[in-house]
Design an enzyme around this catalytic site. Structure first.
Site, PDB file in Angstrom:
ATOM      1  N   ASP A  65       0.840  -1.202   0.000  1.00  0.00           N
ATOM      2  CA  ASP A  65       0.000   0.000   0.000  1.00  0.00           C
ATOM      3  C   ASP A  65       0.876   1.254   0.000  1.00  0.00           C
ATOM      4  O   ASP A  65       2.089   1.197   0.281  1.00  0.00           O
ATOM      5  CB  ASP A  65      -0.888  -0.044   1.244  1.00  0.00           C
ATOM      6  CG  ASP A  65      -2.166   0.764   1.113  1.00  0.00           C
ATOM      7  OD1 ASP A  65      -2.294   1.538   0.164  1.00  0.00           O
ATOM      8  OD2 ASP A  65      -3.041   0.625   2.008  1.00  0.00           O
ATOM      9  N   ASP A  83     -10.879   1.976  -3.076  1.00  0.00           N
ATOM     10  CA  ASP A  83     -11.460   1.745  -1.753  1.00  0.00           C
ATOM     11  C   ASP A  83     -12.977   1.865  -1.806  1.00  0.00           C
ATOM     12  O   ASP A  83     -13.658   1.544  -0.834  1.00  0.00           O
ATOM     13  CB  ASP A  83     -10.900   2.749  -0.736  1.00  0.00           C
ATOM     14  CG  ASP A  83      -9.563   2.285  -0.175  1.00  0.00           C
ATOM     15  OD1 ASP A  83      -9.192   1.118  -0.396  1.00  0.00           O
ATOM     16  OD2 ASP A  83      -8.889   3.096   0.484  1.00  0.00           O
TER      17      ASP A  83
HETATM   18  C1  DGJ Z   1      -5.794   1.920   1.974  1.00  0.00           C
HETATM   19  C2  DGJ Z   1      -6.211   0.705   1.206  1.00  0.00           C
HETATM   20  O1  DGJ Z   1      -6.727   1.059  -0.042  1.00  0.00           O
HETATM   21  C3  DGJ Z   1      -7.221  -0.088   2.020  1.00  0.00           C
HETATM   22  O2  DGJ Z   1      -7.684  -1.179   1.296  1.00  0.00           O
HETATM   23  C4  DGJ Z   1      -6.571  -0.506   3.319  1.00  0.00           C
HETATM   24  O3  DGJ Z   1      -5.533  -1.379   3.050  1.00  0.00           O
HETATM   25  C5  DGJ Z   1      -6.076   0.706   4.060  1.00  0.00           C
HETATM   26  N1  DGJ Z   1      -5.235   1.533   3.250  1.00  0.00           N
HETATM   27  C6  DGJ Z   1      -5.323   0.293   5.300  1.00  0.00           C
HETATM   28  O4  DGJ Z   1      -4.768   1.345   5.956  1.00  0.00           O
END
Ligand code: DGJ
Length: 692
Positions: A448, A516
């Protein structure tokens, strides 16, 4: 195939359905000649030179002609400040080398110690042409300053009009497709964020305004770079359309010292006469065959814990979720954020990559063993490039972050960016990642990246602009080494959802966390934009809880599954809150997905219909799969039927669910019979098999 005509000094690069030609002028200027339908070498030599219809002393004599513009009044691809202040580049041709499908043209400045290589690569199974540039300081004296070093510039033939397609957006609304006429002058598409970005993605498509999903000529390019980038599209007053692009944004410069060279990322181009659909399919095939490290694999069904737990991760909680994830058929269990350091919120712990002892008293292994006992692989979330100031790492190494002397350090999501261009930082990151993967049975990293760069700098460095390039190369290098040393390891690219999806990161990852925003209704548009360039087998899509946490929208489980099944299906909801009946239904959908997965992930994709009724069709050999979605409509309104593509009109197709046999010709002419009751959100999955 690459041919060269020494008399006309013209090169022709041919792909199965396109041709690209460039020529060398009397004074060694490289000029663009052709990009479009196939031509022979003789025909390419006969392409007329571009003539500015408004030639005057106010125009540059070479307006719109240069293969890689270095001077003139349009945007320049290369801008250099030589020692002493000269800014113009004057090339001399030094020869070329053809090695299979790879052409390298060597140039050298007539006066200054600057050499350039222009690289072109074509392949027999793709219409994508890869281009990149290498600059080399061949002297021994002073460095020269690179103000701009683009990978390539592109031109299309004169068209009646020009239209630009791109995707724009933001966190949780990425990949929104836009199609707009190209205005006169310069249009800049860029990311100044250190990451390819949610707000724009480094690809564009150009057509004459008349191309459609299934017809028309489309010229498109995509940059293989995961950091800041810039593409400048120039519609000149002579109605010539050119664009130039590469890494870095305006104002960022680099130094090229004696003996040093700079290689730009690949900027790939594709001409298609098959409309936007044909363009997308050609990119999908290229990415699958020539970009992805393991493109021939099938991606597993993931369960990811993020939406269920947030940071409240514990061994027991994860085990409870894992048991239910296995029950519904997940094949890879991914524990998300919250497992390490003092990570109980986004306020602390990033950088301290040891399991939190309160949450995992015996470390990670008991959970991993349980996940494996349940028959799943194990994956884990990491954000290696980041640090919370409230962390042991930052307390020990406050100088490891990108920063500028005497400047404030802006916090975004309470975190700062580690400078992966510094060898000690890269060695630290590689070290703990390697130990994590090596020391446990970890099959998958969700990598990430949750903030953009600000105050990007490295105090004391003589070349501070390099951080923008070095950081991305540092990330690539670690991913490459981890993959090489741990062949079973697979990686998901994520940057707060789809903030880092590009041909550069896809070369070392296996799938992308698309967004997300997991609301299935919003996802239809996000997936539509994502799929313009990137294939379904990279598009991670979870089914999550309803009502949705972001939009409040309540959607049937069936609709949520049907949308997510159009990519790499995953489950991201809190299974503990789902009823037994919902979990049973989910298990049926997961089983169904596994059955259609080879067609979805490895088939050829066709986008169907227009809102309110749209869908995606996948074809692999005898098998056809259609996922159709109807958005809310009004009573009495009858959406236009979805007409499938690429069926054989003379063949018959059996519906695998109903057993009904359809004539290909009838389906092509009248569309698929879909059962979509009511006027609300509704969806269907159709599986057809072509009969012998
Ligand atoms: C952003 C990601 O897109 C989410 O899926 C998740 O992993 C969060 N970060 C966790 O902090």
């Amino acid at each position: 195939m690459i041919e060269f005509d020494p008399t006309h000094r013209i090169w022709l690069l041919s792909t199965p359905a396109s041709a690209y030609a460039l020529r060398l002028d009397e004074d060694d200027t490289l000029c663009h000649a052709h990009w479009g339908r196939p031509l022979t070498l003789e025909q390419a030599a006969a392409v007329p030179r571009f003539r500015n219809p408004a030639e005057s002393t106010f125009e540059h004599p070479r307006e719109g002609e240069a293969e890689l513009p270095v001077s003139g009044f349009g945007p320049s691809a290369l801008q250099i400040r030589f020692p002493g202040g000269a800014r113009e580049i004057e090339w001399r041709y030094d020869g070329h080398v053809v090695d299979g499908g790879h052409l390298t043209i060597h140039l050298h400045d007539r006066h200054y110690p600057l050499a350039a290589e222009l690289h072109y690569r074509v392949r027999e199974d793709s219409d994508v042409l890869e281009r990149w540039t290498v600059l080399r300081h061949t002297g021994t004296d002073a460095p020269m300053e690179l103000l701009r070093a683009d990978s390539a510039s592109w031109s299309v033939p004169r068209l009646p009009d020009y239209r630009l397609s791109q995707v724009t957006g933001a966190w949780s609304s990425e990949f929104r497709l836009r199609r707009e006429p190209v205005p006169g002058g310069e249009t800049v598409l860029t990311s100044r964020r250190g990451v390819s970005g949610h707000h724009a993605n480094p690809w564009i498509m150009i057509d004459d305004g008349g191309a459609g999903e299934h017809h028309g000529e489309v010229w498109s390019t995509a940059l293989a770079w995961s950091g800041s980038w810039r593409v400048t599209v120039h519609r000149s007053s002579a109605e010539r359309l050119c664009w130039t692009g590469g890494f870095g944004h305006e104002g960022v410069t680099w130094w090229l010292g004696p003996g040093e060279s700079l290689e730009t990322p690949v900027f790939a181009g594709l001409y298609s006469a098959g409309g936007f659909g044909g363009t997308s399919r050609a990119w999908h095939a290229y990415i699958t065959r020539h970009v992805l490290p393991a493109g021939s694999e099938l991606r597993p069904v993931i369960y990811n814990s993020w939406e269920a737990t947030g940071w409240a991760v514990t061994e027991e909680g994860q085990k409870r979720l894992a048991a239910l994830a296995a029950e519904v058929g997940a094949e890879l269990f991914v524990m998300d954020d919250g497992w390490f350091g003092a990570r109980d919120s986004d306020g602390a712990g990033l950088g301290d990559w040891a399991p939190n002892p309160g949450k995992f008293p015996a470390g990670l292994d008991p959970l991993i063993a349980e996940v494996r006992r349940l028959g799943m692989r194990f994956g884990i979330w990491v954000e290696p490039e980041m640090v919370n100031p409230d962390s042991d790492l930052y307390r020990a190494h406050p100088d490891w972050v990108l920063h500028q002397p005497d400047r404030h350090r802006t916090l975004l999501r309470n975190q700062l960016v580690l400078d992966f261009g510094r060898p000690e930082v890269a060695a630290w990151a590689h070290g703990w990642l390697d130990r994590l993967v090596d020391g446990h049975e970890i099959d998958f990293l969700k990598w990430d990246m949750n903030r953009a760069f600000t105050e990007a700098g490295r105090p004391g460095s003589g070349d501070p602009g390099r951080v923008w390039i070095d950081h991305v190369r540092g990330v690539y290098d670690i991913m490459d080494r981890l993959r090489a040393d741990h062949p079973r390891l697979r990686i998901e690219t994520c940057a707060g959802g789809g903030g880092r999806v590009d041909l550069g990161v896809l070369r070392r990852t296996d799938e992308a966390w698309t967004s997300d925003n997991t609301d299935a209704a919003d996802r239809i548009a996000i997936q539509h934009g994502y799929g313009q360039l990137y294939p379904a087998r990279t598009m991670a899509a979870w089914v999550t809880d309803s009502p949705h946490f972001l939009t409040g929208r309540d959607l049937p489980l069936r609709f949520r599954f049907h949308v997510a099944m159009a990519g790499v299906l995953g489950i991201g909801g809190d299974l503990l809150s789902w009823s037994a009946a919902e979990r049973e239904e989910a298990a049926e959908f997961v089983a169904l997905y596994k059955e259609i997965r080879p067609v979805v992930q490895h088939g050829v994709q066709y986008r169907l219909g227009d809102p309110p009724l749209t869908g995606v069709q996948y074809v692999a050999d005898e098998r056809v799969v259609v996922l159709a979605w109807r958005l809310p409509t009004s009573f009495g309104v009858s959406p236009v039927p979805l007409r499938p593509r690429a069926l054989d009109p003379d063949a018959r197709y059996r519906d695998d669910d109903t057993g009904i046999v359809h004539h290909g010709a009838v389906l092509l002419a009248h569309g698929l019979p879909l059962d979509l009751p009511g006027t609300g959100y509704a969806s269907a999955l159709v599986r057809l098999t072509r009969l012998p």
